[in-house]
Design an enzyme around this catalytic site. Structure first.
Site, PDB file in Angstrom:
ATOM      1  N   GLU A   1       0.833  -1.219   0.000  1.00 32.37           N
ATOM      2  CA  GLU A   1       0.000   0.000   0.000  1.00 32.37           C
ATOM      3  C   GLU A   1       0.864   1.265   0.000  1.00 32.37           C
ATOM      4  O   GLU A   1       0.521   2.254  -0.653  1.00 32.37           O
ATOM      5  CB  GLU A   1      -0.960  -0.002   1.195  1.00 32.37           C
ATOM      6  CG  GLU A   1      -1.893  -1.207   1.266  1.00 32.37           C
ATOM      7  CD  GLU A   1      -2.628  -1.497  -0.024  1.00 32.37           C
ATOM      8  OE1 GLU A   1      -2.889  -0.570  -0.810  1.00 32.37           O
ATOM      9  OE2 GLU A   1      -2.945  -2.681  -0.267  1.00 32.37           O
TER      10      GLU A   1
ATOM     11  N   HIS B   1       1.885   1.984  -3.402  1.00 34.10           N
ATOM     12  CA  HIS B   1       0.825   2.687  -4.154  1.00 34.10           C
ATOM     13  C   HIS B   1       0.934   4.200  -3.950  1.00 34.10           C
ATOM     14  O   HIS B   1       0.728   4.973  -4.889  1.00 34.10           O
ATOM     15  CB  HIS B   1      -0.557   2.241  -3.686  1.00 34.10           C
ATOM     16  CG  HIS B   1      -1.108   1.035  -4.410  1.00 34.10           C
ATOM     17  ND1 HIS B   1      -1.273   0.998  -5.779  1.00 34.10           N
ATOM     18  CD2 HIS B   1      -1.532  -0.164  -3.955  1.00 34.10           C
ATOM     19  CE1 HIS B   1      -1.786  -0.179  -6.126  1.00 34.10           C
ATOM     20  NE2 HIS B   1      -1.950  -0.907  -5.046  1.00 34.10           N
TER      21      HIS B   1
END
Ligand code: ZN
Length: 181
Positions: A131, A134
């Protein structure tokens, strides 16, 4: 609270570094709620704000029925590595072995602006790394070993969703086998 459409591989927002959150207001709490709802609906083990079209440094995670979020994360990676299957809700239906740090310390903030430190191992450590990538405009296919990466990019281009630009298209036929994040 609302489930949002998930952006797919090829959407420029997924390759764009996200901006740090500087005010912990109602909009941020709404964003965390939307991320959580969308992640649980997918379902996925994690979701980053750029995946729902918001370029802010926020992600949510879900593991063993525990749900959490982290804002402006800073990671410290342990030396030890792990192998394991990894997928991404923005790359539906595809899973590959991805080498990651086994243990991660993640410092950041809650949606109320309180500093928080999370320590994750195995899957949770994998989610934190995936994450946070990202938020830096990096997808897990960028982390794969060369040969696997070649195969992954081939598979992506062969996928029926590839090139579909409309973010409202849902890809429910593809199961993520619990690895989607
Ligand atoms: Zn992902």
């Amino acid at each position: 609270m609302a489930i949002q459409p998930i952006r797919l591989f090829g959407d420029p927002i997924l390759a764009t570094p996200a901006v740090a959150v500087d005010s912990f207001d109602k909009e941020i709490r709404q964003l965390v709620a939307d991320l959580t709802d969308t992640m649980l609906d997918a379902p996925g083990a994690g979701l980053a704000a750029p995946q729902i079209g918001v370029s802010l440094r926020v992600f949510t995670w879900s593991i063993d029925e525990e749900v959490g979020h982290l804002i402006n994360p800073v990671l410290s990676l342990g030396e030890e590595k792990q192998d394991g299957d990894e997928g991404c809700l923005s790359i539906p239906g595809l899973v590959y072995n991805c080498k990651r740090a086994f243990r991660v310390i993640a410092d950041g903030f809650t949606m109320h602006g309180e500093p928080v430190r999370l320590v994750g191992e195995e899957l949770l450590a994998r989610i934190f790394q995936h994450e946070t990538d990202h938020l830096n405009g990096i997808l897990f296919v960028d982390r794969l070993d060369k040969e696997i990466r070649k195969q992954a990019l081939h598979d992506i281009k062969e996928s029926e969703w590839f090139g579909l630009k409309a973010p409202e298209i849902r890809l429910s036929p593809h199961s993520t086998h619990g690895f989607g994040n």
